[in-house]
Scaffold this motif. Sequence first.
Motif, PDB file in Angstrom:
ATOM      1  N   GLU A  89       0.835  -1.192   0.000  1.00  0.00           N
ATOM      2  CA  GLU A  89       0.000   0.000   0.000  1.00  0.00           C
ATOM      3  C   GLU A  89       0.868   1.239   0.000  1.00  0.00           C
ATOM      4  O   GLU A  89       1.834   1.329   0.739  1.00  0.00           O
ATOM      5  CB  GLU A  89      -0.857   0.025   1.274  1.00  0.00           C
ATOM      6  N   GLN A  90       0.535   2.181  -0.841  1.00  0.00           N
ATOM      7  CA  GLN A  90       1.240   3.454  -0.837  1.00  0.00           C
ATOM      8  C   GLN A  90       0.389   4.461  -0.099  1.00  0.00           C
ATOM      9  O   GLN A  90      -0.802   4.593  -0.357  1.00  0.00           O
ATOM     10  CB  GLN A  90       1.517   3.938  -2.254  1.00  0.00           C
ATOM     11  N   LYS A  91       1.002   5.147   0.817  1.00  0.00           N
ATOM     12  CA  LYS A  91       0.278   6.154   1.579  1.00  0.00           C
ATOM     13  C   LYS A  91       0.392   7.489   0.866  1.00  0.00           C
ATOM     14  O   LYS A  91       1.450   7.862   0.390  1.00  0.00           O
ATOM     15  CB  LYS A  91       0.845   6.235   2.984  1.00  0.00           C
ATOM     16  N   ASP A  92      -0.721   8.193   0.818  1.00  0.00           N
ATOM     17  CA  ASP A  92      -0.739   9.475   0.145  1.00  0.00           C
ATOM     18  C   ASP A  92      -0.023  10.553   0.943  1.00  0.00           C
ATOM     19  O   ASP A  92       0.509  11.494   0.394  1.00  0.00           O
ATOM     20  CB  ASP A  92      -2.180   9.917  -0.132  1.00  0.00           C
ATOM     21  N   GLU A  93      -0.047  10.399   2.261  1.00  0.00           N
ATOM     22  CA  GLU A  93       0.541  11.448   3.088  1.00  0.00           C
ATOM     23  C   GLU A  93       2.071  11.387   3.031  1.00  0.00           C
ATOM     24  O   GLU A  93       2.669  10.334   3.083  1.00  0.00           O
ATOM     25  CB  GLU A  93       0.065  11.319   4.528  1.00  0.00           C
ATOM     26  N   GLN A  94       2.665  12.523   2.885  1.00  0.00           N
ATOM     27  CA  GLN A  94       4.120  12.631   2.891  1.00  0.00           C
ATOM     28  C   GLN A  94       4.580  12.857   4.318  1.00  0.00           C
ATOM     29  O   GLN A  94       4.069  13.716   5.008  1.00  0.00           O
ATOM     30  CB  GLN A  94       4.567  13.805   2.014  1.00  0.00           C
ATOM     31  N   LYS A  95       5.540  12.057   4.745  1.00  0.00           N
ATOM     32  CA  LYS A  95       6.094  12.260   6.072  1.00  0.00           C
ATOM     33  C   LYS A  95       7.054  13.431   6.022  1.00  0.00           C
ATOM     34  O   LYS A  95       7.804  13.597   5.069  1.00  0.00           O
ATOM     35  CB  LYS A  95       6.855  11.020   6.540  1.00  0.00           C
ATOM     36  N   GLY A  96       7.037  14.199   7.082  1.00  0.00           N
ATOM     37  CA  GLY A  96       7.987  15.300   7.187  1.00  0.00           C
ATOM     38  C   GLY A  96       9.355  14.762   7.573  1.00  0.00           C
ATOM     39  O   GLY A  96       9.492  13.631   8.028  1.00  0.00           O
ATOM     40  N   PRO A  97      10.368  15.553   7.399  1.00  0.00           N
ATOM     41  CA  PRO A  97      11.715  15.107   7.757  1.00  0.00           C
ATOM     42  C   PRO A  97      11.841  14.944   9.271  1.00  0.00           C
ATOM     43  O   PRO A  97      11.156  15.624  10.038  1.00  0.00           O
ATOM     44  CB  PRO A  97      12.612  16.228   7.245  1.00  0.00           C
ATOM     45  N   PHE A  98      12.700  14.040   9.677  1.00  0.00           N
ATOM     46  CA  PHE A  98      12.967  13.847  11.097  1.00  0.00           C
ATOM     47  C   PHE A  98      13.880  14.974  11.566  1.00  0.00           C
ATOM     48  O   PHE A  98      14.886  15.269  10.935  1.00  0.00           O
ATOM     49  CB  PHE A  98      13.627  12.493  11.336  1.00  0.00           C
ATOM     50  N   ARG A  99      13.510  15.568  12.674  1.00  0.00           N
ATOM     51  CA  ARG A  99      14.333  16.631  13.246  1.00  0.00           C
ATOM     52  C   ARG A  99      14.756  16.206  14.640  1.00  0.00           C
ATOM     53  O   ARG A  99      13.929  15.836  15.468  1.00  0.00           O
ATOM     54  CB  ARG A  99      13.571  17.941  13.310  1.00  0.00           C
ATOM     55  N   PHE A 100      16.042  16.271  14.882  1.00  0.00           N
ATOM     56  CA  PHE A 100      16.559  15.966  16.218  1.00  0.00           C
ATOM     57  C   PHE A 100      16.736  17.280  16.958  1.00  0.00           C
ATOM     58  O   PHE A 100      17.446  18.176  16.499  1.00  0.00           O
ATOM     59  CB  PHE A 100      17.903  15.237  16.127  1.00  0.00           C
ATOM     60  N   TYR A 101      16.072  17.378  18.095  1.00  0.00           N
ATOM     61  CA  TYR A 101      16.180  18.577  18.918  1.00  0.00           C
ATOM     62  C   TYR A 101      17.204  18.321  20.021  1.00  0.00           C
ATOM     63  O   TYR A 101      17.192  17.264  20.664  1.00  0.00           O
ATOM     64  CB  TYR A 101      14.814  18.932  19.512  1.00  0.00           C
TER      65      TYR A 101
END
Length: 160
Positions: free
Chosen positions: A104-116
């Motif tokens: 299954e392909q998800k339509d939603e794009q994941k945002g980039p991972f940010r390390f705080y």
Amino acid sequence: MNNSIIEPWLIMGVFNSILLHEDRPVGSQVQDADVRDFRECLRDCNLAELQIGGREYTWKNGHVYSRIDKVIGNYAWMDKMPTQVTAMDPLLLDHSPLGLIIEEQKDEQKGPFRFYNYLGDHPKFKKGVQADWQITGGGMKGIWRNLKMVRREMQKLNKT
């Protein structure tokens, strides 16, 4: 050059031909002439074989074991449809059935991972990374899996 849209498509079946020398692990040695015509046909049609997991061969006849059952698709299919193919154990026939799993392909794009930076000061940070960072072979794929696990742990910490 034709600018028309190329639709993704796939063919699955018995081709009675091999593409690679490794497609006949047991039996007579594969000659270049055995693979040339089929390989050129796929190249001329801009097609490729999808990688098959599972059994080393898909057909046997006495002392010959070959991988002649194939799933072939165009590059538009491979780009748009993440697919896994598995050669299963034959039941009553001399051919192994091929299983096709379309992810299954998800339509939603994941945002980039940010390390705080504040995550590094969290009391569970070091234990979380150590628990999830356990490379067990696989080269870069193993490192990628570990980074994915650490990312999930960091996301949980960020939410708390």
